[in-house]
Design a protein around this motif. Structure first.
Motif, PDB file in Angstrom:
ATOM      1  N   VAL A  75       0.888  -1.100   0.021  1.00 33.17           N
ATOM      2  CA  VAL A  75      -0.060  -0.079   0.027  1.00 33.17           C
ATOM      3  C   VAL A  75       0.922   1.087   0.057  1.00 33.17           C
ATOM      4  O   VAL A  75       1.429   1.765   1.150  1.00 33.17           O
ATOM      5  N   ALA A  76       1.250   1.698  -0.906  1.00 34.31           N
ATOM      6  CA  ALA A  76       2.077   2.852  -1.354  1.00 34.31           C
ATOM      7  C   ALA A  76       1.919   4.110  -0.479  1.00 34.31           C
ATOM      8  O   ALA A  76       2.566   4.853  -0.163  1.00 34.31           O
ATOM      9  N   GLU A  77       0.470   4.279  -0.527  1.00 32.01           N
ATOM     10  CA  GLU A  77       0.351   5.471   0.199  1.00 32.01           C
ATOM     11  C   GLU A  77       0.305   5.338   1.577  1.00 32.01           C
ATOM     12  O   GLU A  77       0.404   6.721   2.092  1.00 32.01           O
ATOM     13  N   LEU A  78       0.590   4.254   2.049  1.00 27.90           N
ATOM     14  CA  LEU A  78       0.961   4.624   3.456  1.00 27.90           C
ATOM     15  C   LEU A  78       2.557   4.290   3.941  1.00 27.90           C
ATOM     16  O   LEU A  78       2.869   3.861   4.930  1.00 27.90           O
ATOM     17  N   ALA A  79       3.525   4.273   2.729  1.00 26.92           N
ATOM     18  CA  ALA A  79       4.624   3.907   2.896  1.00 26.92           C
ATOM     19  C   ALA A  79       5.498   4.650   4.012  1.00 26.92           C
ATOM     20  O   ALA A  79       6.453   4.377   4.500  1.00 26.92           O
ATOM     21  N   GLY A  80       4.875   5.869   4.047  1.00 25.75           N
ATOM     22  CA  GLY A  80       5.476   7.051   5.179  1.00 25.75           C
ATOM     23  C   GLY A  80       5.192   6.951   6.461  1.00 25.75           C
ATOM     24  O   GLY A  80       5.646   7.615   7.141  1.00 25.75           O
ATOM     25  N   VAL A  81       4.025   6.203   6.694  1.00 22.02           N
ATOM     26  CA  VAL A  81       3.439   6.117   8.000  1.00 22.02           C
ATOM     27  C   VAL A  81       4.026   5.415   8.771  1.00 22.02           C
ATOM     28  O   VAL A  81       4.410   4.059   8.582  1.00 22.02           O
ATOM     29  N   GLU A  82       4.804   5.631   9.972  1.00 25.98           N
ATOM     30  CA  GLU A  82       5.815   4.796  10.911  1.00 25.98           C
ATOM     31  C   GLU A  82       5.040   4.191  12.041  1.00 25.98           C
ATOM     32  O   GLU A  82       3.817   4.493  12.256  1.00 25.98           O
ATOM     33  N   GLY A  83       5.577   3.107  12.263  1.00 30.31           N
ATOM     34  CA  GLY A  83       5.132   2.504  13.615  1.00 30.31           C
ATOM     35  C   GLY A  83       3.847   1.376  13.474  1.00 30.31           C
ATOM     36  O   GLY A  83       3.422   1.471  11.971  1.00 30.31           O
ATOM     37  N   ARG A  84       3.387   1.123  14.335  1.00 28.71           N
ATOM     38  CA  ARG A  84       1.887   0.425  14.185  1.00 28.71           C
ATOM     39  C   ARG A  84       0.783   1.236  13.715  1.00 28.71           C
ATOM     40  O   ARG A  84      -0.379   0.639  13.534  1.00 28.71           O
ATOM     41  N   THR A  85       0.642   2.554  13.723  1.00 28.27           N
ATOM     42  CA  THR A  85      -0.397   3.423  13.341  1.00 28.27           C
ATOM     43  C   THR A  85      -0.542   3.091  11.773  1.00 28.27           C
ATOM     44  O   THR A  85      -1.558   3.389  11.190  1.00 28.27           O
ATOM     45  N   VAL A  86       0.432   2.414  11.107  1.00 28.27           N
ATOM     46  CA  VAL A  86       0.185   2.138   9.696  1.00 28.27           C
ATOM     47  C   VAL A  86      -0.968   1.209   9.548  1.00 28.27           C
ATOM     48  O   VAL A  86      -1.949   1.051   8.459  1.00 28.27           O
ATOM     49  N   HIS A  87      -1.214   0.436  10.623  1.00 34.40           N
ATOM     50  CA  HIS A  87      -2.580  -0.461  10.663  1.00 34.40           C
ATOM     51  C   HIS A  87      -3.806   0.430  11.052  1.00 34.40           C
ATOM     52  O   HIS A  87      -4.887  -0.272  10.588  1.00 34.40           O
ATOM     53  N   GLU A  88      -3.796   1.505  11.533  1.00 33.44           N
ATOM     54  CA  GLU A  88      -4.863   2.143  11.934  1.00 33.44           C
ATOM     55  C   GLU A  88      -4.673   3.641  11.279  1.00 33.44           C
ATOM     56  O   GLU A  88      -4.752   4.545  12.156  1.00 33.44           O
ATOM     57  N   PRO A  89      -4.614   3.905  10.109  1.00 32.94           N
ATOM     58  CA  PRO A  89      -4.398   5.274   9.777  1.00 32.94           C
ATOM     59  C   PRO A  89      -5.287   6.418  10.016  1.00 32.94           C
ATOM     60  O   PRO A  89      -5.210   7.648  10.210  1.00 32.94           O
ATOM     61  N   TRP A  90      -6.664   6.013  10.197  1.00 35.79           N
ATOM     62  CA  TRP A  90      -7.640   6.721  10.633  1.00 35.79           C
ATOM     63  C   TRP A  90      -7.322   7.418  12.201  1.00 35.79           C
ATOM     64  O   TRP A  90      -7.966   8.399  12.667  1.00 35.79           O
ATOM     65  N   ARG A  91      -6.411   6.948  12.709  1.00 33.84           N
ATOM     66  CA  ARG A  91      -5.941   7.384  14.215  1.00 33.84           C
ATOM     67  C   ARG A  91      -5.130   8.460  13.934  1.00 33.84           C
ATOM     68  O   ARG A  91      -4.591   8.930  15.069  1.00 33.84           O
TER      69      ARG A  91
END
Length: 456
Positions: free
Chosen positions: A409-425
């Protein structure tokens, strides 16, 4: 001079091939034959990824036969008609083939037997070519098949698996039997960009590499999504470029918990085939009906499309669906999560998901695909039919660092840590910067709907 025909179907190899060995031992000349069955096309199973992989397999099989003085004869049309034509052209005395479990294969075998008997030609059907233990070889008291895996596995483990056969040294093919050109992957349009190569030689290389080391960690790492620590041998088992009998023997010789866990997966494959052989309608009908009133395809159209495209808003589900589209293959843990999400969280008929998988999976077959989908949907052999896999909890457990999600999921490549599994947070400004959808459903709402539908 005695002549035989060996009909290759989903057993496209030279090593450990009982029909080929029997034909070579019993007659002086042999016609290795593959028929591109139009009935497979008509049923919608001839999809680009499997056609491309099949082309690789047939070219590799032909090359192996030519190294031994033979060649592969390829025909297209109705399988029974084409086999009978080849029998007449070669003046053959007998035909050898592998048994198969699907309803289509069983009907085809019976048609072929009748047609050959009318010509005075005998059909020999061989077991344990596409399975390690034949369907029906082990049965419980009072039934024609096992409906639960664990007792089946105990009996399966006690069965004596036949010895694996070597590849033939020489194959002599009679003159005068024509062949259509071999298909080529280059002629297939719409294949997945990352589709793996097919063929027996490729399969044997993968198997050797797998048994030399990675299998030892299989028990611990088989659910590791980011680690991708599974064998990737399922396409080769589907097309029969590898023998399940040989895999069982070689894995047992390797030994250790990882190899034992791998053998258990081979037993699951045999388990599904013995279910399908006994209940052929389970390829399309609920094995254990739960009286579901699934959302209609029209009613759930937007949700189904989001699931297919990998835009559900649940990163691990979307990652797995994108892997499927790119590779024509998906990690087994991903298959469980995506199937549960469609059938139980979205409450969409499992057959819709199974059809999409069959449209893309290079290893897609009726037994494994349909019965695994039913297992997840709770209409198959699962002893806990109402379990629901929570994609967030599962992602944190099996992709704890988020590497799998970031890979697909390239859109989330820059999201760090476990938050990548819950980007709405994420904080509002960071969330707004992502071109990634919000969840299409709240998990609690999906669970409540499913429980109500199942009367819980």
């Amino acid at each position: 001079m005695s002549i035989s025909v060996v009909l290759f179907t989903s057993d496209l190899r030279l090593y450990d091939h009982p029909p080929l060995r029997a034909a070579l031992d019993g007659t002086e000349l042999t016609v290795p034959l593959f028929v591109r069955d139009r009935a497979v096309d008509g049923a919608g199973f001839a999809v680009p990824n499997r056609l491309a992989f099949l082309a690789d397999c047939l070219r590799d099989l032909d090359a192996g036969l030519r190294e031994r003085g033979g060649r592969l004869v390829v025909r297209e049309g109705d399988l029974v008609d084409q086999v009978c034509k080849v029998v007449t052209e070669a003046d053959a005395d007998e035909v050898h083939m592998a048994s198969d479990a699907s309803a289509h294969a069983q009907r085809r075998e019976e048609r072929l037997r009748r047609a050959l008997e009318a010509e005075g030609v005998r059909l020999h059907v061989h077991d344990t070519v596409t399975t390690a233990v034949a369907p029906g070889a082990v049965i419980p008291a009072g039934s024609d098949h096992f409906a639960v895996f664990t007792p089946y596995f105990r009996r399966w483990s006690d069965e004596l698996v036949r010895d694996a056969l070597g590849a033939p040294r020489k194959v002599r093919v009679p003159d005068g039997v024509g062949s259509e050109p071999l298909p080529s992957r280059d002629d297939v349009r719409g294949i997945s960009e990352g589709l793996a190569a097919g063929g027996e030689q490729e399969g044997r290389k993968r198997l050797t590499a797998w048994l030399r080391g990675p299998v030892s960690a299989y028990e611990e790492r088989h659910d590791d999504l980011a680690g991708d620590a599974t064998s990737h041998l399922s396409p080769h088992l589907h097309f029969g470029t590898l023998s399940p009998v040989e895999l069982v023997h070689r894995a047992r010789r390797a030994g250790g918990p990882g190899a034992e866990a791998f053998v258990r997966q081979l037993a699951w494959r045999d388990f599904h085939r013995q279910v399908l052989a006994a209940r052929p309608d389970a390829g399309s009908a609920d094995y254990r009906p739960r009286h579901d009133h699934w959302r209609s395809e029209r009613e759930a159209r937007d949700d189904i499309e989001a699931w297919r495209e990998g835009r559900t808003g649940y990163p691990v589900v979307d990652a797995a669906m994108r892997q499927l589209r790119h590779e024509g293959w998906m990690h087994n843990r991903g298959r469980l999560l995506t199937a549960s999400f469609l059938a139980k969280t979205l409450y969409v008929d499992w057959r819709i998901g199974a059809r999409h998988f069959l449209d893309l999976l290079v290893d897609g077959d009726v037994a494994n695909n349909q019965l695994n989908w039913q297992w997840v949907a709770g209409t198959g052999t699962d002893t806990r039919p109402n379990r629901v896999f929570n994609p967030v909890t599962q992602a944190k457990r099996y992709d704890p660092d988020g590497g799998y999600v970031r890979r697909w999921v390239a859109e989330l490549a820059g999201v760090e840590g476990r938050t990548v599994h819950e980007p709405w947070r994420l904080p509002d400004d960071e969330r707004a910067a992502l071109d990634y959808p919000d969840p299409i459903i709240d998990l609690s709402d999906g669970l409540a709907r499913f429980k109500q539908a199942r009367g819980r």
